[in-house]
Scaffold this motif. Structure first.
Motif, short mmCIF file in Angstrom:
data_model
loop_
_atom_site.label_atom_id
_atom_site.label_comp_id
_atom_site.label_asym_id
_atom_site.label_seq_id
_atom_site.Cartn_x
_atom_site.Cartn_y
_atom_site.Cartn_z
N LEU A 11 -9.17 11.16 0.57
CA LEU A 11 -9.32 9.73 1.05
C LEU A 11 -7.90 9.03 0.68
O LEU A 11 -7.19 9.70 -0.05
N THR A 12 -7.79 7.73 1.21
CA THR A 12 -6.73 6.88 0.92
C THR A 12 -7.05 6.48 -0.43
O THR A 12 -8.10 5.71 -0.76
N ALA A 13 -5.98 6.52 -1.45
CA ALA A 13 -6.27 5.93 -2.96
C ALA A 13 -4.91 5.81 -3.50
O ALA A 13 -3.90 6.20 -2.76
N VAL A 35 -6.92 9.81 -9.12
CA VAL A 35 -6.59 8.68 -8.07
C VAL A 35 -7.77 7.60 -8.08
O VAL A 35 -8.73 7.94 -8.75
N GLU A 36 -7.33 6.42 -7.73
CA GLU A 36 -8.33 5.13 -7.81
C GLU A 36 -8.67 4.73 -6.20
O GLU A 36 -7.60 4.64 -5.50
N SER A 37 -9.82 4.68 -5.84
CA SER A 37 -10.11 4.15 -4.52
C SER A 37 -11.32 3.24 -4.90
O SER A 37 -12.51 3.68 -5.60
N MET A 38 -11.58 1.97 -4.27
CA MET A 38 -12.70 1.12 -4.59
C MET A 38 -12.92 0.83 -5.96
O MET A 38 -14.25 0.94 -6.23
N VAL A 62 0.66 5.38 -3.11
CA VAL A 62 -0.64 5.50 -2.35
C VAL A 62 -0.55 6.61 -1.61
O VAL A 62 0.52 6.76 -0.87
N VAL A 63 -1.56 7.28 -1.71
CA VAL A 63 -1.90 8.57 -0.57
C VAL A 63 -2.88 8.34 0.50
O VAL A 63 -3.85 7.52 0.30
N ALA A 64 -2.76 8.90 1.46
CA ALA A 64 -3.77 8.99 2.58
C ALA A 64 -4.43 10.11 2.66
O ALA A 64 -3.88 11.37 2.17
#
Length: 77
Positions: A11-13, A35-38, A62-64
């Motif tokens: 995921l994007t994170a 990683v961190e997302s939301m 930031v990665v996709a």
């Protein structure tokens, strides 16, 4: 030369921290990076046991989805 085993983002994170360095031996399931997302921290685990050949990210990157985060060389350490 073997291309190795790519570890990709699901995921994007944002990359929070690296848990290993290139050259380190890891077991399947060991955390490679976080990683961190939301506002949730998500550990990225080694899909196989082996040596970390390459890390392609740094903290704050930031990665996709689908980006290669690391390359592992499969095998016993």
């Amino acid at each position: 030369m073997d291309a190795g085993v790519p570890v990709t983002a699901d995921l994007t994170a944002g990359v929070v921290r690296l848990a290993v360095r290139p050259g380190a031996w890891v077991a399947q399931g060991d955390t490679l990076l976080v990683v961190e997302s939301m506002k949730m921290e998500i550990p990225i685990a080694a899909p196989v046991s082996g040596r970390v050949r390459e890390l392609r990210v740094r903290p704050a990157d930031v990665v996709a989805e689908g980006d290669v985060l690391a390359i592992l060389e499969e095998g016993a350490g």
